[in-house]
Scaffold this motif. Structure first.
Motif, mmCIF file in Angstrom:
data_model
loop_
_atom_site.group_PDB
_atom_site.id
_atom_site.type_symbol
_atom_site.label_atom_id
_atom_site.label_comp_id
_atom_site.label_asym_id
_atom_site.label_seq_id
_atom_site.Cartn_x
_atom_site.Cartn_y
_atom_site.Cartn_z
ATOM 1 N N ALA A 186 3.355 17.615 -12.295
ATOM 2 C CA ALA A 186 4.003 17.361 -11.004
ATOM 3 C C ALA A 186 2.988 17.407 -9.870
ATOM 4 O O ALA A 186 2.994 16.539 -8.985
ATOM 5 N N ALA A 187 2.113 18.399 -9.894
ATOM 6 C CA ALA A 187 1.077 18.498 -8.863
ATOM 7 C C ALA A 187 0.112 17.327 -8.956
ATOM 8 O O ALA A 187 -0.305 16.765 -7.935
ATOM 9 N N PHE A 188 -0.240 16.937 -10.185
ATOM 10 C CA PHE A 188 -1.119 15.790 -10.392
ATOM 11 C C PHE A 188 -0.496 14.537 -9.764
ATOM 12 O O PHE A 188 -1.161 13.803 -9.027
ATOM 13 N N MET A 189 0.763 14.287 -10.040
ATOM 14 C CA MET A 189 1.435 13.096 -9.523
ATOM 15 C C MET A 189 1.571 13.142 -8.006
ATOM 16 O O MET A 189 1.401 12.119 -7.321
ATOM 17 N N GLN A 195 1.172 -2.977 -5.505
ATOM 18 C CA GLN A 195 1.862 -1.697 -5.344
ATOM 19 C C GLN A 195 1.035 -0.692 -4.550
ATOM 20 O O GLN A 195 1.512 0.384 -4.215
ATOM 21 N N LEU A 196 -0.224 -1.049 -4.278
ATOM 22 C CA LEU A 196 -1.118 -0.152 -3.542
ATOM 23 C C LEU A 196 -1.335 -0.669 -2.131
ATOM 24 O O LEU A 196 -1.324 -1.877 -1.902
ATOM 25 N N PRO A 197 -1.548 0.238 -1.172
ATOM 26 C CA PRO A 197 -1.923 -0.233 0.160
ATOM 27 C C PRO A 197 -3.213 -1.042 0.047
ATOM 28 O O PRO A 197 -4.102 -0.680 -0.723
ATOM 29 N N PRO A 198 -3.314 -2.123 0.769
ATOM 30 C CA PRO A 198 -4.508 -2.964 0.624
ATOM 31 C C PRO A 198 -5.763 -2.243 1.117
ATOM 32 O O PRO A 198 -5.716 -1.515 2.104
ATOM 33 N N PRO A 199 -6.876 -2.433 0.404
ATOM 34 C CA PRO A 199 -8.142 -1.868 0.891
ATOM 35 C C PRO A 199 -8.614 -2.649 2.111
ATOM 36 O O PRO A 199 -7.995 -3.649 2.496
ATOM 37 N N ALA A 200 -9.681 -2.216 2.705
ATOM 38 C CA ALA A 200 -10.257 -2.930 3.844
ATOM 39 C C ALA A 200 -10.536 -4.379 3.437
ATOM 40 O O ALA A 200 -10.775 -4.669 2.266
ATOM 41 N N ALA A 201 -10.503 -5.269 4.394
ATOM 42 C CA ALA A 201 -10.694 -6.697 4.127
ATOM 43 C C ALA A 201 -11.961 -6.943 3.325
ATOM 44 O O ALA A 201 -13.034 -6.442 3.670
ATOM 45 N N GLY A 202 -11.829 -7.664 2.220
ATOM 46 C CA GLY A 202 -12.960 -8.020 1.395
ATOM 47 C C GLY A 202 -13.457 -6.909 0.487
ATOM 48 O O GLY A 202 -14.463 -7.062 -0.185
ATOM 49 N N ASP A 236 -1.673 6.775 -1.235
ATOM 50 C CA ASP A 236 -0.694 6.398 -0.218
ATOM 51 C C ASP A 236 0.437 5.576 -0.847
ATOM 52 O O ASP A 236 0.820 4.523 -0.332
ATOM 53 N N LEU A 237 0.958 6.084 -1.970
ATOM 54 C CA LEU A 237 2.027 5.382 -2.676
ATOM 55 C C LEU A 237 3.349 5.562 -1.946
ATOM 56 O O LEU A 237 3.558 6.565 -1.257
ATOM 57 N N PRO A 238 4.261 4.620 -2.095
ATOM 58 C CA PRO A 238 5.542 4.706 -1.384
ATOM 59 C C PRO A 238 6.393 5.871 -1.882
ATOM 60 O O PRO A 238 6.201 6.382 -2.995
ATOM 61 N N ALA A 239 7.365 6.262 -1.079
ATOM 62 C CA ALA A 239 8.241 7.387 -1.415
ATOM 63 C C ALA A 239 8.979 7.161 -2.737
ATOM 64 O O ALA A 239 9.299 8.121 -3.430
ATOM 65 N N TRP A 240 9.216 5.907 -3.092
ATOM 66 C CA TRP A 240 9.948 5.629 -4.326
ATOM 67 C C TRP A 240 9.071 5.690 -5.575
ATOM 68 O O TRP A 240 9.559 5.496 -6.683
ATOM 69 N N PHE A 241 7.781 6.010 -5.431
ATOM 70 C CA PHE A 241 6.893 6.161 -6.587
ATOM 71 C C PHE A 241 7.512 7.154 -7.572
ATOM 72 O O PHE A 241 7.882 8.264 -7.202
ATOM 73 N N GLY A 242 7.618 6.762 -8.841
ATOM 74 C CA GLY A 242 8.353 7.518 -9.849
ATOM 75 C C GLY A 242 7.732 8.813 -10.326
ATOM 76 O O GLY A 242 8.366 9.585 -11.011
ATOM 77 N N ASN A 292 5.595 9.531 -12.654
ATOM 78 C CA ASN A 292 5.450 9.660 -14.100
ATOM 79 C C ASN A 292 4.314 8.741 -14.531
ATOM 80 O O ASN A 292 3.797 7.960 -13.738
ATOM 81 N N TRP A 293 3.911 8.845 -15.792
ATOM 82 C CA TRP A 293 2.739 8.096 -16.262
ATOM 83 C C TRP A 293 2.956 6.600 -16.200
ATOM 84 O O TRP A 293 2.045 5.852 -15.838
ATOM 85 N N ASP A 294 4.142 6.125 -16.540
ATOM 86 C CA ASP A 294 4.399 4.679 -16.482
ATOM 87 C C ASP A 294 4.310 4.163 -15.051
ATOM 88 O O ASP A 294 3.737 3.100 -14.800
ATOM 89 N N ALA A 295 4.863 4.922 -14.121
ATOM 90 C CA ALA A 295 4.812 4.504 -12.715
ATOM 91 C C ALA A 295 3.378 4.492 -12.201
ATOM 92 O O ALA A 295 2.985 3.580 -11.462
ATOM 93 N N LEU A 296 2.585 5.493 -12.589
ATOM 94 C CA LEU A 296 1.187 5.514 -12.158
ATOM 95 C C LEU A 296 0.421 4.349 -12.768
ATOM 96 O O LEU A 296 -0.351 3.680 -12.081
ATOM 97 N N ALA A 297 0.660 4.080 -14.056
ATOM 98 C CA ALA A 297 0.000 2.942 -14.709
ATOM 99 C C ALA A 297 0.373 1.641 -14.013
ATOM 100 O O ALA A 297 -0.488 0.775 -13.800
ATOM 101 N N ASP A 298 1.642 1.503 -13.648
ATOM 102 C CA ASP A 298 2.080 0.292 -12.940
ATOM 103 C C ASP A 298 1.367 0.168 -11.595
ATOM 104 O O ASP A 298 0.904 -0.907 -11.222
#
Length: 103
Positions: free
Chosen positions: A21-24, A53-60, A32-38, A40-46
């Protein structure tokens, strides 16, 4: 988050993380995953497999996740750490690096 060269760097600090739980929770914060992030391992893999599903990194830039403080977690939760490593190895949307010392 910081930018370095062609990389946007995010740090996943696992120092003191005592269970999955602490790891997740730390993953959700570091990435910076959304509040609906599950959380669990499947959600992290997704999330790590789909840049949408990730906030975009800096341009380029590409996204680099640096994992620090992981040794204690690996000792406390060896089975969970093994799964985490498998998820990290399969990540397509982010490069994962394990820090062997302090940043």
């Amino acid at each position: 988050m910081s930018a370095s060269g062609d990389w946007t760097v995010r740090v996943l600090d696992l120092e003191g993380a005592v269970d999955k739980a602490a790891f997740m929770d730390r993953c959700a914060t570091a990435l910076d995953l959304p509040a609906w992030f599950g959380r669990n391992w499947d959600a992290l893999a997704d999330a790590l497999g789909d840049a949408g599903q990730l906030p975009p990194p800096a341009a380029g830039h590409r996204l680099l996740l640096v994992v620090t403080g992981w040794r204690g977690y690996a000792r406390r939760e060896p089975g969970q750490w093994e799964i985490a490593q498998e998820v990290f190895e399969r990540a397509a949307a982010v490069r994962v690096a394990l820090a062997l010392g302090p940043l």
